[in-house]
Design a protein around this motif. Structure first.
Motif, PDB file in Angstrom:
ATOM      1  N   ASP A 100       0.872  -1.181   0.000  1.00 24.21           N
ATOM      2  CA  ASP A 100       0.000   0.000   0.000  1.00 24.21           C
ATOM      3  C   ASP A 100       0.909   1.231   0.000  1.00 24.21           C
ATOM      4  O   ASP A 100       1.835   1.304   0.811  1.00 24.21           O
ATOM      5  N   HIS A 163      -1.187   1.578   9.349  1.00 22.40           N
ATOM      6  CA  HIS A 163      -1.700   0.283   9.821  1.00 22.40           C
ATOM      7  C   HIS A 163      -0.694  -0.830   9.582  1.00 22.40           C
ATOM      8  O   HIS A 163       0.120  -0.764   8.668  1.00 22.40           O
ATOM      9  N   ALA A 194       2.134   0.018   7.068  1.00 25.01           N
ATOM     10  CA  ALA A 194       1.973   1.152   6.159  1.00 25.01           C
ATOM     11  C   ALA A 194       1.998   2.417   7.005  1.00 25.01           C
ATOM     12  O   ALA A 194       1.183   2.573   7.915  1.00 25.01           O
TER      13      ALA A 194
END
Ligand code: MG
Length: 243
Positions: A100, A163, A194
């Motif tokens: 991500d 997260h 992330a």
């Protein structure tokens, strides 16, 4: 995760190269999806259930957030204009592993203040990543973002966080963009997360648009967002979403 991260990074580069006044956010979304799918991956965001009651599952491959939109802008027929700033957030899953990342960039000539916001947000991310090593805690990452942002006159977003990430897009723990040094989870080799500072040139308060997804600065201030998926090691942190 590194391989998934390479797809994400390539998608972001392709989108960045395609950006110009006159392009729609849906066109950029299609470019990112093509890179991910042709590399054997799948966009992580499409179909994610909404959090706001009544919101539909997320309908696109990427999130593209323009100007006062902070995150979760839904790509569509919006035409980018000279002077806009655009945050593109891409997630991909490859062989069951997620990555991500997000970047913010200007369309053509942007204001000096917008450029400053982008630079401070990017630097806040890199300073935070520098704390992602054994001996530090999650609060050190969070505090690094907050301190650098506020020193430069920008507000951090508190309602949305980084997260843990791995087998799932969101797993294990949150990585807030504000915090107290020396507090929170101890960082250990093998942890993956992330880290994603979201900064606003304004109060930092946010609201969600009626579409149930798009988060905007309540006061209309410009927003920027940078994100990497990283791994804690015995030594230097690994950035998995960098080419
Ligand atoms: Mg994220």
């Amino acid at each position: 995760m590194r391989q998934a991260g390479q797809l994400v990074a390539k998608a972001l580069v392709a989108v960045h190269e395609a950006v110009r006044a006159g392009v729609t956010t849906a066109e950029l979304d299609a470019i990112a999806e093509e890179v991910i799918v042709s590399g054997g991956g799948r966009p992580s965001f499409r179909g994610v259930p909404g959090i706001v009651p009544g919101a539909p599952p997320y309908p696109a491959a990427t999130c593209i957030s323009v100007n006062e939109e902070v995150v979760h802008g839904i790509p569509g027929d919006r035409v980018l204009q000279e002077g806009d700033i655009v945050s593109v957030d891409v997630g991909a899953v490859l062989d069951g592993w997620h990555a991500d990342a997000a970047i913010t960039f200007g369309v053509g000539q942007i204001s000096a203040r917008a450029q400053r916001l982008i630079e401070v947000t990017r630097t806040a991310l890199m300073l935070a990543i520098g704390k992602a090593r054994p001996g530090y805690r999650l609060g050190d990452i969070s505090a690094a973002i907050q301190a650098y942002a506020e020193e430069h006159g920008f507000a951090v977003v508190r309602e949305y966080t980084g997260h843990g990430i791995g087998r799932e897009m969101w797993e294990g723990f949150q990585v807030p963009n504000f915090g107290v040094p020396g507090t929170g989870l101890k960082l250990r080799p093998g942890m993956t997360m992330a880290v994603e500072p979201m900064l606003i040139d304004g109060s930092g308060d946010t609201t969600v648009r009626p579409n149930g997804w798009t988060v905007v600065a309540s006061d209309g201030g410009l927003a920027a967002h940078f994100e990497h998926t990283i791994a804690v090691t015995e030594g230097e942190p690994l950035i998995l979403t960098e080419l």
